[in-house]
Design a protein around this motif. Structure first.
Motif: not given
Length: 218
Positions: A147-150, A174-179, A207-216
């Motif tokens: 259940g832990g998250v990165l 895992a998925e991209v949750t924000s950009r 412009l550079e795209e930044l992403v947050v990836i959430r993996a559980q």
């Protein structure tokens, strides 16, 4: 995210990527006793954000100045924060966490060998920008409790789908949750010609795209 942080010379200061990751962290359930690991703590901004919410936080960095900076910022706020020096895969081996936060070096660089000193150590990550990202993908699954998250932030230039796929292959959801789109900084601008030759950028790109990836860990 804590304001007024001290940063010793050469230590990466919180920027847009840090704030994007802090916003993602704010959406996670963090309570007293939550075990949190931050990989590459820098000033300790994200670690302190979690500690403010009652988490038991371990922060790791390969840079001694970053370790000293995070410890200093924790002491100034009277927050319990365990800050250790070294490589995360070695120092965290055998432990498991409820939440892991990472803002690794991710800027593509012409040099294959990662820098061992200087401010570039906080951002240079090999020709494809994935030298540290791939190590996190390989090592983090064993560090997460069920259940832990990165939460990890990096540039879209490094291949966000590749990161999602690597976590998926390791059994994580895992998925991209924000950009976010941010103007190129001086490091990318100084490497424009090389980035174009590598096919990582176009001559009109600003412009550079930044992403947050959430993996559980399912």
């Amino acid at each position: 995210m804590p304001a007024g942080l001290i940063a010793l010379p050469g230590v990466y200061q919180p920027q847009v990527d840090t704030r994007l990751l802090a916003q993602a962290l704010a959406q996670e359930t963090v309570t007293r006793g939550t075990e949190v690991l931050e990989i590459g703590t820098g000033t300790g901004a994200l670690a302190l954000h979690a500690a403010c919410r009652g988490a038991r936080v371990t922060a790791i960095d390969v840079c001694w100045r970053a370790v000293a900076t995070a410890r200093l910022n924790a002491a100034r706020r009277r927050l319990p924060l365990r800050v250790v020096h070294g490589d995360f895969a070695t120092r965290a081996a055998g432990s498991r966490y409820d939440l892991i936060v990472a803002n690794p070096p991710y800027v593509p660089a012409p040099e294959t060998r990662l820098p061992s000193r200087g401010p570039e150590r906080a951002w240079d990550a090999g020709p494809d920008g994935r030298a540290v990202i791939d190590r996190i993908c390989a090592n983090v699954p064993a560090l997460l409790r069920p259940g832990g998250v990165l939460l990890m932030v990096h540039s879209g230039m490094c291949g966000s789908q590749e990161t999602v796929d690597r976590f998926g292959a390791a059994g994580l959801g895992a998925e991209v949750t924000s950009r976010a789109l941010v103007p190129w900084g001086p490091v990318l601008r100084s490497r424009r010609a090389w980035l174009e030759r590598q096919g990582l950028a176009t001559d009109a790109e600003e412009l550079e795209e930044l992403v947050v990836i959430r993996a559980q860990n399912l």
